[in-house]
Design a protein around this motif. Structure first.
Motif, PDB file in Angstrom:
ATOM      1  N   ARG A 224       0.825  -1.213   0.000  1.00  0.00           N
ATOM      2  CA  ARG A 224       0.000   0.000   0.000  1.00  0.00           C
ATOM      3  C   ARG A 224       0.857   1.260   0.000  1.00  0.00           C
ATOM      4  O   ARG A 224       0.446   2.294   0.525  1.00  0.00           O
ATOM      5  CB  ARG A 224      -0.947   0.034   1.201  1.00  0.00           C
ATOM      6  N   ASP A 279      -4.493  -0.175 -10.494  1.00  0.00           N
ATOM      7  CA  ASP A 279      -4.681   0.435  -9.176  1.00  0.00           C
ATOM      8  C   ASP A 279      -4.654  -0.609  -8.060  1.00  0.00           C
ATOM      9  O   ASP A 279      -5.671  -0.915  -7.441  1.00  0.00           O
ATOM     10  CB  ASP A 279      -5.995   1.215  -9.118  1.00  0.00           C
ATOM     11  N   TYR A 281      -3.775  -0.416  -5.126  1.00  0.00           N
ATOM     12  CA  TYR A 281      -4.147   0.113  -3.818  1.00  0.00           C
ATOM     13  C   TYR A 281      -5.643  -0.073  -3.544  1.00  0.00           C
ATOM     14  O   TYR A 281      -6.096   0.117  -2.413  1.00  0.00           O
ATOM     15  CB  TYR A 281      -3.789   1.599  -3.734  1.00  0.00           C
ATOM     16  N   ALA A 282      -6.399  -0.427  -4.565  1.00  0.00           N
ATOM     17  CA  ALA A 282      -7.825  -0.708  -4.410  1.00  0.00           C
ATOM     18  C   ALA A 282      -8.122  -2.191  -4.574  1.00  0.00           C
ATOM     19  O   ALA A 282      -9.276  -2.578  -4.728  1.00  0.00           O
ATOM     20  CB  ALA A 282      -8.631   0.101  -5.426  1.00  0.00           C
ATOM     21  N   HIS A 385     -13.326  -4.963 -13.072  1.00  0.00           N
ATOM     22  CA  HIS A 385     -12.487  -3.884 -12.518  1.00  0.00           C
ATOM     23  C   HIS A 385     -11.318  -3.582 -13.456  1.00  0.00           C
ATOM     24  O   HIS A 385     -11.029  -2.405 -13.730  1.00  0.00           O
ATOM     25  CB  HIS A 385     -11.967  -4.291 -11.142  1.00  0.00           C
ATOM     26  N   GLN A 389     -10.303  -0.080 -15.510  1.00  0.00           N
ATOM     27  CA  GLN A 389      -9.034   0.603 -15.282  1.00  0.00           C
ATOM     28  C   GLN A 389      -8.216   0.726 -16.566  1.00  0.00           C
ATOM     29  O   GLN A 389      -7.518   1.718 -16.758  1.00  0.00           O
ATOM     30  CB  GLN A 389      -8.216  -0.130 -14.222  1.00  0.00           C
ATOM     31  N   ARG A 476     -12.959  11.401  -1.240  1.00  0.00           N
ATOM     32  CA  ARG A 476     -11.520  11.255  -1.426  1.00  0.00           C
ATOM     33  C   ARG A 476     -10.837  12.197  -0.452  1.00  0.00           C
ATOM     34  O   ARG A 476     -10.969  13.418  -0.580  1.00  0.00           O
ATOM     35  CB  ARG A 476     -11.122  11.564  -2.859  1.00  0.00           C
ATOM     36  N   LEU A 489      -8.989  -2.242   3.298  1.00  0.00           N
ATOM     37  CA  LEU A 489     -10.049  -2.299   2.298  1.00  0.00           C
ATOM     38  C   LEU A 489     -11.316  -2.907   2.886  1.00  0.00           C
ATOM     39  O   LEU A 489     -11.260  -3.799   3.735  1.00  0.00           O
ATOM     40  CB  LEU A 489      -9.593  -3.114   1.090  1.00  0.00           C
ATOM     41  N   ARG A 508     -10.201   2.230  -1.265  1.00  0.00           N
ATOM     42  CA  ARG A 508      -8.802   2.397  -1.670  1.00  0.00           C
ATOM     43  C   ARG A 508      -8.034   3.014  -0.519  1.00  0.00           C
ATOM     44  O   ARG A 508      -8.523   3.942   0.130  1.00  0.00           O
ATOM     45  CB  ARG A 508      -8.696   3.291  -2.903  1.00  0.00           C
ATOM     46  N   THR A 520     -10.043   6.459  -0.337  1.00  0.00           N
ATOM     47  CA  THR A 520     -11.262   6.628  -1.120  1.00  0.00           C
ATOM     48  C   THR A 520     -12.348   5.834  -0.419  1.00  0.00           C
ATOM     49  O   THR A 520     -12.190   4.620  -0.198  1.00  0.00           O
ATOM     50  CB  THR A 520     -11.079   6.131  -2.558  1.00  0.00           C
TER      51      THR A 520
END
Length: 608
Positions: A224, A279, A281-282, A385, A389, A476, A489, A508, A520
């Protein structure tokens, strides 16, 4: 052990040569370049199996003649770990190195890490024939993957901010990959000076270096952590070097990328770009592993062209002189720079969307080359997903002034307290219920709004101030300094802005560095209301009450309940309010399974 961070403040040999023109080359080919410095950081978690101790790998590079020797001078301020800086090189050639690596005590992760890192650090400053250095680097890759797999169990996907032990484990893995990257950088100098013995292996050397860069991108997602700009500069430089040497499409093999289709320098570079563009991180650790594996098949579908093509649809654009990865745009900029590369994801999108369609028609993931270890619904959700992206132009966020937004977390009990102002208690120490504080105080005497557990709840689930924008369906925000919570998460979150309370979950989380976190939070549209639920059995007894949050019906979604984890069971009937209440709801199915909550659909049920 003192924790060290990698130095990214200097340009590496690859970065220098990719940006500077050759000097003194009579035939226009590569000539000598100034050796400036190395810069690397980070590392990666892969789902690799045990290190095959019987594999030596010496034959992988011995078919190619390399220069007899090249003197490697360490950069003056390249920081090495204290316990590795004084290590003496334990081998003189790849044969001795193979025996030494075979005897590494891989079951003792700390000891093996220290030994291997010490030897790679000593190798970086030693005089070694380039052929031997490349072979030893190839030998070291297997134990590095194994050690990092073990280290990643201690940090991958952990809540943020990470604990000291988690950060140390990530830093240890980072140091290993960094030390390996230095070895490939050292092999570039004779290659760029025109050594004919290296021409047959140039594609393999650059692919191996790009592989390490891809691993560094992956580890930042698993930890992360935001990938630093200097890491991207290094990765771009290696690919630009592959362009200069005209080996971007030369086919290579790599035992650490089994089953990869059309493996070459450009596919490995696209692999890194698409992995970051997904992404991580999500994404969960499992989703990152699956994406990394699937990209072995799909990365070749995205080629970074130097010239624009006449095509409609989104483009994946990357700047080889930039400080970040690729991004999806509707079209090229008005005045594109020469350093821009353009990828066209139409083939990639067709492959991903075709698999989604086949899964909905009943095909198994294994039949679609997605693996037998993932279910159809999970594979379809991840593919959707990735398609978003990689092939969709992101919506431009409305520019709004950053405002203070207060967040609190801790599961349904914390949400219950922050939404209604009373701490939830299943039962007090004397066995008296405290679900209705007013009734309790009326019976025993005292102040009407007394809440015995309020002070403890305030300490456990405080409001924490973040800054950003809270929209109807998404917030955000960022927070500097230490956080009262550890964020992960699918974590239940209560947000408060200007007195209004909203409920959502973490979609996220990223460590931006310098003790700054960004989140997020996806918001549910319904207004949240607190409830107390009880399950009544056929013999007339009742389970202890549990907290729940009712999300009112909205134009976007029907009404739903947010309950404690593992509270859902098909057709379970839960009674509302105080003991003996006849109002009841029947749980129908799960809408969302979070890390510390479940959101379920329900319908009115007759009390029994």
């Amino acid at each position: 052990m003192a924790r060290r961070t990698a130095d990214y403040s200097h340009r590496s040999l690859a970065y220098a040569t990719a940006r500077e023109p050759p000097v003194g080359s009579a035939d226009g080919g590569p000539a000598c370049f100034a050796l400036i410095c190395y810069k690397h950081e980070s590392c990666v978690y892969r789902g690799a199996g045990q290190f095959p101790r019987g594999t030596t790998g010496i034959e992988r590079f011995q078919e190619t003649q390399m220069p007899e020797s090249v003197e490697i001078v360490a950069p003056p301020d390249h920081e090495l770990p204290e316990d590795a800086g004084a290590a003496a090189l334990a081998w003189k050639d790849s044969i001795a190195a193979a025996h030494w690596i075979k005897e590494l005590p891989l079951s003792r992760v700390g000891q093996a890490h220290s030994m291997l890192l010490g030897q790679l650090s000593a190798l970086a400053v030693a005089t070694m024939p380039a052929r031997e250095r490349a072979t030893i680097a190839e030998l070291a890759r297997d134990p590095i993957v194994h050690l990092h797999t073990e280290l990643a169990r201690r940090y991958a996907g952990r809540p943020q901010p990470a604990g000291e032990g988690e950060r140390e484990a990530a830093d240890q893995a980072i140091a290993l990959w960094q030390a390996l990257w230095v070895q490939y950088s050292a092999c570039l100098k004779p290659l760029l000076e025109g050594e004919t013995e290296l021409q047959g292996v140039k594609a393999k050397l650059l692919q191996r270096a790009l592989y390490v860069g891809k691993q560094l991108i992956a580890v930042h997602g698993l930890a992360r952590r935001k990938a630093p700009a200097s890491l991207w500069q290094e990765l771009h430089a290696y690919y630009r070097l592959a362009e200069m040497l005209e080996c971007t499409t030369a086919a290579v093999t790599d035992p650490l990328v089994p089953g990869a289709a059309g493996l070459c320098c450009f596919s490995m570079y696209s692999h890194a770009l698409l992995l970051a563009l997904a992404d991580p991180y999500a994404m969960s650790v499992r989703e990152i592993e699956l994406t990394d594996r699937w990209l072995g098949l799909w990365a070749r579908k995205l080629f970074p062209y130097a010239q624009q093509r006449d095509t409609e649809g989104p483009q994946v654009i990357v700047d080889l002189e930039g400080e970040s990865g690729a991004f999806v745009a509707a079209g090229p900029p008005a005045k594109p720079q020469a350093s821009l590369r353009f990828g066209y994801p139409a083939k990639l999108a067709a492959s991903v969307r075709g698999r989604i369609k086949r899964i909905t028609q009943g095909a198994t993931p294994d039949s679609l080359q997605l693996g037998s270890d993932v279910s159809g619904p999970d594979a379809a959700a991840l593919l959707a997903h990735l398609d978003t992206q990689w092939s969709s132009v992101p919506r431009e966020a409305q520019r709004t002034k950053s405002r203070a937004i207060e967040l609190a977390s801790g599961g349904p009990q914390a949400a219950y307290f922050r939404l209604c102002g009373h701490a939830f208690a299943r039962q007090d120490p004397l066995g008296r219920t405290n679900d209705n504080p007013t009734q309790y105080v009326h019976n025993v005497g005292g102040i009407g709004d007394f809440d015995r557990r309020r002070e403890e709840a305030e300490r456990s689930w405080p409001w924490e101030k973040w800054y950003g924008a809270l929209a109807w369906r998404e917030a955000r925000v960022r927070h500097a300094g230490g956080s009262s919570y550890r964020w992960f998460l699918d974590q239940l979150v209560v947000a408060r802005e200007d007195g209004r309370l909203r409920l959502g979950w973490v979609a996220r989380v990223a460590d931006e560095g310098e003790r700054e976190l960004t989140l997020t939070v996806r918001m549910w549209p319904g207004d949240p209301k607190t409830l107390i639920l009880r399950q009544r059995h056929q013999d007339g007894t009742e389970d202890p009450p549990t907290p729940a949050i009712l999300l009112d019906e909205s134009p976007e979604e029907p009404a739903s309940l947010v309950v404690m984890p593992r509270a859902f069971a098909p057709s379970r009937v839960l009674h509302l309010g105080e003991s003996g209440s006849e109002r009841a709801w029947r749980l129908m199915h799960i809408l969302q399974r979070g890390a510390d909550f479940e959101r379920v659909a329900f319908e009115p049920a007759s009390a029994r």
